[in-house]
Design a protein around this motif. Structure first.
Motif, PDB file in Angstrom:
ATOM      1  N   GLU A 103       0.828  -1.205   0.000  1.00 41.38           N
ATOM      2  CA  GLU A 103       0.000   0.000   0.000  1.00 41.38           C
ATOM      3  C   GLU A 103       0.861   1.252   0.000  1.00 41.38           C
ATOM      4  N   ILE A 104       0.287   2.327  -0.558  1.00 40.58           N
ATOM      5  CA  ILE A 104       0.960   3.619  -0.610  1.00 40.58           C
ATOM      6  C   ILE A 104      -0.027   4.705  -0.205  1.00 40.58           C
ATOM      7  N   VAL A 105       0.427   5.676   0.592  1.00 40.26           N
ATOM      8  CA  VAL A 105      -0.408   6.804   1.007  1.00 40.26           C
ATOM      9  C   VAL A 105       0.417   8.084   0.936  1.00 40.26           C
ATOM     10  N   ALA A 142       4.151   0.451   2.318  1.00 39.61           N
ATOM     11  CA  ALA A 142       4.280  -0.692   3.219  1.00 39.61           C
ATOM     12  C   ALA A 142       4.997  -1.840   2.533  1.00 39.61           C
ATOM     13  N   ASN A 143       5.862  -2.508   3.309  1.00 35.76           N
ATOM     14  CA  ASN A 143       6.673  -3.615   2.816  1.00 35.76           C
ATOM     15  C   ASN A 143       6.313  -4.900   3.551  1.00 35.76           C
ATOM     16  N   ARG A 144       5.722  -5.857   2.838  1.00 35.87           N
ATOM     17  CA  ARG A 144       5.431  -7.159   3.430  1.00 35.87           C
ATOM     18  C   ARG A 144       6.678  -8.032   3.356  1.00 35.87           C
ATOM     19  N   SER A 195       7.543  -3.550   7.355  1.00 29.36           N
ATOM     20  CA  SER A 195       7.936  -2.177   7.673  1.00 29.36           C
ATOM     21  C   SER A 195       7.191  -1.193   6.794  1.00 29.36           C
ATOM     22  N   VAL A 196       7.346   0.088   7.121  1.00 28.59           N
ATOM     23  CA  VAL A 196       6.825   1.180   6.301  1.00 28.59           C
ATOM     24  C   VAL A 196       7.993   2.077   5.924  1.00 28.59           C
ATOM     25  N   THR A 197       8.142   2.338   4.639  1.00 24.30           N
ATOM     26  CA  THR A 197       9.179   3.237   4.146  1.00 24.30           C
ATOM     27  C   THR A 197       8.604   4.643   4.024  1.00 24.30           C
ATOM     28  N   ALA A 198       9.324   5.630   4.564  1.00 21.56           N
ATOM     29  CA  ALA A 198       8.927   7.029   4.468  1.00 21.56           C
ATOM     30  C   ALA A 198       9.780   7.723   3.411  1.00 21.56           C
ATOM     31  N   TRP A 209      -0.906  10.518  12.621  1.00 21.45           N
ATOM     32  CA  TRP A 209      -0.913   9.096  12.962  1.00 21.45           C
ATOM     33  C   TRP A 209      -1.032   8.248  11.705  1.00 21.45           C
ATOM     34  N   LEU A 210      -0.182   7.236  11.615  1.00 25.66           N
ATOM     35  CA  LEU A 210      -0.240   6.250  10.541  1.00 25.66           C
ATOM     36  C   LEU A 210      -0.621   4.908  11.135  1.00 25.66           C
ATOM     37  N   LEU A 211      -1.656   4.275  10.573  1.00 23.25           N
ATOM     38  CA  LEU A 211      -2.132   2.983  11.054  1.00 23.25           C
ATOM     39  C   LEU A 211      -1.694   1.901  10.083  1.00 23.25           C
ATOM     40  N   ALA A 212      -1.100   0.830  10.612  1.00 24.20           N
ATOM     41  CA  ALA A 212      -0.589  -0.271   9.787  1.00 24.20           C
ATOM     42  C   ALA A 212      -1.261  -1.572  10.191  1.00 24.20           C
ATOM     43  N   ALA A 213      -1.908  -2.232   9.226  1.00 24.71           N
ATOM     44  CA  ALA A 213      -2.627  -3.481   9.478  1.00 24.71           C
ATOM     45  C   ALA A 213      -1.711  -4.673   9.233  1.00 24.71           C
ATOM     46  N   GLY A 214      -1.434  -5.446  10.277  1.00 27.14           N
ATOM     47  CA  GLY A 214      -0.641  -6.665  10.160  1.00 27.14           C
ATOM     48  C   GLY A 214      -1.555  -7.851   9.925  1.00 27.14           C
ATOM     49  N   ALA A 215      -1.704  -8.269   8.673  1.00 27.89           N
ATOM     50  CA  ALA A 215      -2.674  -9.315   8.338  1.00 27.89           C
ATOM     51  C   ALA A 215      -2.320 -10.655   8.968  1.00 27.89           C
ATOM     52  N   HIS A 216      -1.026 -10.979   9.051  1.00 26.69           N
ATOM     53  CA  HIS A 216      -0.610 -12.276   9.579  1.00 26.69           C
ATOM     54  C   HIS A 216      -0.461 -12.279  11.095  1.00 26.69           C
TER      55      HIS A 216
END
Length: 372
Positions: free
Chosen positions: A273-275, A286-288, A292-295, A329-336
């Protein structure tokens, strides 16, 4: 540019002061442990999420989209009758009230987006290789599919992933005149012109991305001049200049989200995902695998992205990320990991930090949608 950087903290502070103290957050899910669409409240002052409640029971409501007036929510799900688009009223207390559903003729969808007019929505069928149009009634109910457009071909660069079309996202230009569909199998963004009188779409072009990149999701810059395209397979972001008159786009640059040496330390990696930050200066991907999340910081003159930070999500497999409207605030969903994590955004640098105790449990979370 210097004046803007001086004023930026004050602008964001003012936005945060005007921001609601609490906003509803809806989570699309998919997996054996999930029961449907979940809802939590985000404390926008402290950056803390409440525990979740089940807002709507339905099987695999993957991605969600708001009606432009934010009084209705749409989901692509897989109920007993088959892959469908579902419509809900959003009640004053944040609960969801089921309106109706319509079958998707070409099978399960990967993404959904409502047009700014509120007259129709689009879905992208990854496996079916198609884009579908669903008119919306005045009461918000979704009507039967009125148009199905099938993509053709495949770049063939990455074996088993690019032998045929795989539309992965649908969205619109800021003025609503064009629709865009990144297609992972084609290595292209397919461009459609909106036909508002007929509530239909007409293909007017297709823009090549990087070979073997696997286009997944995209976002426009705040000023509408650039498109930031996330490439799932190559873990990179491509910047395109956008022509507002023709809807065409020109590839300008591509920036990796992770270095080759970093990717080599994981058995598997892919982007999800990208925002774009509300201030227009920062972009996040976002990196699966690396989890992590790259800024990035975006160059205002060229649209080129520069990596400034890489922050772990304290969970596994970040399928989706999103920002609140204040950009704090950045929200990150961890599916696993069945988690959603809140990261704090530095207003000046865009860097991400993890405040303590900012992880909640959400079963198989794969979509984050904030009603703010």
């Amino acid at each position: 540019m210097i004046k803007m950087k001086v004023l930026l903290p004050l602008i964001l502070l003012a936005a945060h002061i005007l921001h609601a103290d609490s906003v509803d957050v809806y989570f699309g899910t998919g997996g054996a442990e999930a029961k449907g669409i979940y809802r939590a409240s985000l404390d926008t002052k402290k950056g803390k999420l409440s525990s979740v409640t089940l807002a709507a029971e339905v099987k695999a409501p993957g991605f969600l989209a708001f009606h432009p007036d934010r009084t209705r929510l749409y989901a692509i799900a897989n109920p007993a009758e088959g892959p469908s688009v579902l419509a809900y009223n959003i009640l004053d207390n944040g609960d969801l009230e089921f309106l109706n559903s319509q079958l998707i003729p070409d099978g399960r969808a990967a993404h959904i987006s409502a047009h700014p007019s509120g007259n129709f929505l689009l879905t992208a069928q990854y496996a079916g290789g198609s884009v579908a149009v669903f008119p919306l009634g005045k009461d918000g109910q979704v009507e039967a599919c009125s148009q199905m457009v099938e993509h053709e071909g495949g770049s063939g660069v990455v074996a088993k992933r690019q032998s045929k079309p795989h539309p992965h996202w649908v969205g619109f230009s800021p003025d609503g005149r064009f629709a865009f569909v990144p297609d992972l199998g084609l290595d292209q963004i397919v461009i459609y012109q909106i036909q508002p009188d007929q509530i239909s779409i007409k293909q007017v072009g297709a823009v090549d991305s990087v070979s073997g990149g696997g286009p997944r999701h995209m976002k426009f810059s705040v000023d509408g001049q650039y498109i930031f395209l996330l490439n799932e397979l190559s873990l990179s972001v491509s910047t395109f200049a956008f022509d507002t008159e023709t809807g065409n786009a020109t590839l300008l640059s591509t920036t990796p989200t992770l270095s080759d040496s970093t990717k080599a330390n994981e058995s598997f990696n892919s982007s999800s995902e990208i925002v774009v930050h509300p201030n227009g200066e920062f972009v996040y991907a976002a990196n699966r695998g690396h989890d992590s999340v790259t800024a990035f910081v975006a160059d205002a003159e060229t649209g080129r992205l520069h990596v400034t930070d890489i922050e772990p999500i304290r969970g596994a497999w970040p399928r989706n990320i999103n920002l609140d409207s204040s950009g704090q605030w950045l929200l990150a969903a961890g599916a696993h990991s069945n988690t959603v994590t809140v990261l704090e955004v530095d207003a000046v640098s865009g860097a991400l930090t993890y405040p303590r105790d900012r992880v909640i449990t959400v079963p198989n979370a794969i979509c984050v949608l904030l009603n703010d």
